[in-house]
Design a protein around this motif. Sequence first.
Motif, mmCIF file in Angstrom:
data_model
loop_
_atom_site.group_PDB
_atom_site.id
_atom_site.type_symbol
_atom_site.label_atom_id
_atom_site.label_comp_id
_atom_site.label_asym_id
_atom_site.label_seq_id
_atom_site.Cartn_x
_atom_site.Cartn_y
_atom_site.Cartn_z
ATOM 1 N N GLU A 36 -1.543 -0.697 74.164
ATOM 2 C CA GLU A 36 -2.532 -1.704 73.789
ATOM 3 C C GLU A 36 -3.511 -0.998 72.863
ATOM 4 O O GLU A 36 -3.831 0.169 73.051
ATOM 5 C CB GLU A 36 -3.247 -2.300 75.004
ATOM 6 C CG GLU A 36 -4.142 -1.326 75.735
ATOM 7 C CD GLU A 36 -4.976 -1.962 76.825
ATOM 8 O OE1 GLU A 36 -5.112 -3.196 76.868
ATOM 9 O OE2 GLU A 36 -5.491 -1.201 77.659
ATOM 10 N N LEU A 37 -3.948 -1.714 71.862
ATOM 11 C CA LEU A 37 -4.883 -1.171 70.890
ATOM 12 C C LEU A 37 -6.223 -1.849 71.092
ATOM 13 O O LEU A 37 -6.314 -3.079 71.077
ATOM 14 C CB LEU A 37 -4.345 -1.413 69.476
ATOM 15 C CG LEU A 37 -5.157 -0.926 68.302
ATOM 16 C CD1 LEU A 37 -5.469 0.547 68.419
ATOM 17 C CD2 LEU A 37 -4.399 -1.199 67.008
ATOM 18 N N ILE A 38 -7.258 -1.047 71.317
ATOM 19 C CA ILE A 38 -8.597 -1.568 71.555
ATOM 20 C C ILE A 38 -9.494 -1.116 70.407
ATOM 21 O O ILE A 38 -9.763 0.075 70.251
ATOM 22 C CB ILE A 38 -9.149 -1.082 72.911
ATOM 23 C CG1 ILE A 38 -8.210 -1.512 74.038
ATOM 24 C CG2 ILE A 38 -10.562 -1.614 73.130
ATOM 25 C CD1 ILE A 38 -8.518 -0.878 75.374
ATOM 26 N N LEU A 39 -9.913 -2.072 69.600
ATOM 27 C CA LEU A 39 -10.771 -1.807 68.448
ATOM 28 C C LEU A 39 -12.188 -2.224 68.797
ATOM 29 O O LEU A 39 -12.431 -3.385 69.135
ATOM 30 C CB LEU A 39 -10.284 -2.599 67.237
ATOM 31 C CG LEU A 39 -8.818 -2.425 66.842
ATOM 32 C CD1 LEU A 39 -8.429 -3.443 65.777
ATOM 33 C CD2 LEU A 39 -8.546 -1.007 66.379
ATOM 34 N N ILE A 40 -13.129 -1.299 68.725
ATOM 35 C CA ILE A 40 -14.528 -1.602 69.035
ATOM 36 C C ILE A 40 -15.336 -1.492 67.751
ATOM 37 O O ILE A 40 -15.606 -0.392 67.259
ATOM 38 C CB ILE A 40 -15.094 -0.655 70.116
ATOM 39 C CG1 ILE A 40 -14.235 -0.663 71.374
ATOM 40 C CG2 ILE A 40 -16.541 -1.027 70.417
ATOM 41 C CD1 ILE A 40 -14.116 -2.022 72.051
ATOM 42 N N CYS A 52 -10.604 -6.082 61.882
ATOM 43 C CA CYS A 52 -10.225 -6.000 63.298
ATOM 44 C C CYS A 52 -9.760 -7.368 63.807
ATOM 45 O O CYS A 52 -8.713 -7.484 64.453
ATOM 46 C CB CYS A 52 -11.394 -5.511 64.140
ATOM 47 S SG CYS A 52 -11.878 -3.797 63.888
ATOM 48 N N ASP A 53 -10.548 -8.396 63.518
ATOM 49 C CA ASP A 53 -10.210 -9.754 63.978
ATOM 50 C C ASP A 53 -8.916 -10.262 63.355
ATOM 51 O O ASP A 53 -8.124 -10.945 64.021
ATOM 52 C CB ASP A 53 -11.359 -10.712 63.677
ATOM 53 C CG ASP A 53 -12.598 -10.420 64.518
ATOM 54 O OD1 ASP A 53 -12.456 -9.833 65.616
ATOM 55 O OD2 ASP A 53 -13.702 -10.786 64.077
ATOM 56 N N GLU A 54 -8.670 -9.927 62.087
ATOM 57 C CA GLU A 54 -7.432 -10.346 61.425
ATOM 58 C C GLU A 54 -6.211 -9.719 62.091
ATOM 59 O O GLU A 54 -5.199 -10.393 62.287
ATOM 60 C CB GLU A 54 -7.469 -9.990 59.936
ATOM 61 C CG GLU A 54 -8.423 -10.858 59.144
ATOM 62 C CD GLU A 54 -8.651 -10.369 57.717
ATOM 63 O OE1 GLU A 54 -8.156 -9.268 57.347
ATOM 64 O OE2 GLU A 54 -9.334 -11.094 56.962
#
Length: 154
Positions: A36-40, A52-54
């Motif tokens: 899982e990739l978690i972008l903050i 990030c949202d795209e």
Amino acid sequence: MALFGKVSIIVPVYNAGKYLSRCIESLINQDYKNIELILIDDGSTDESGKICDEYKAKTNRITVGHQHNAGLPAARNVGLQLAEGEYVLFVDSDDWIDLHYVFICMKEFEDNGVAVHYAYGKEAPQNFRDDKNELAKDIKAEVTDIFNEQGYKI
């Protein structure tokens, strides 16, 4: 190729729009798929949050968090709170990793018990040992120093 368990890859993002797509592509295209990739997004003022949202809209393997700028340690801590994996990997938003990187890390963990792995494009510290059968001297102190330099207290 999900042999070992789920890996949460946490990426703190701050004004990395120029590099972010390459970073994300290198992560979602890993040959080790149980990730899982978690972008903050840490209060970016460029297009980083939008990027990030795209990517999140393209796959359910990405989680995005947005916060006011609070710094790298705070962004990583938010990522840790969101992480569902059994293992955690931190990647900087202006970096990218090899297609096999996560698999190699997990294989090292299984074969040699290597629990802390870091890779930089710089020379390794003098006391770093690249011997699979020998742990670095006083690894606990080494890890504590690394985390303390980043603002974490362990």
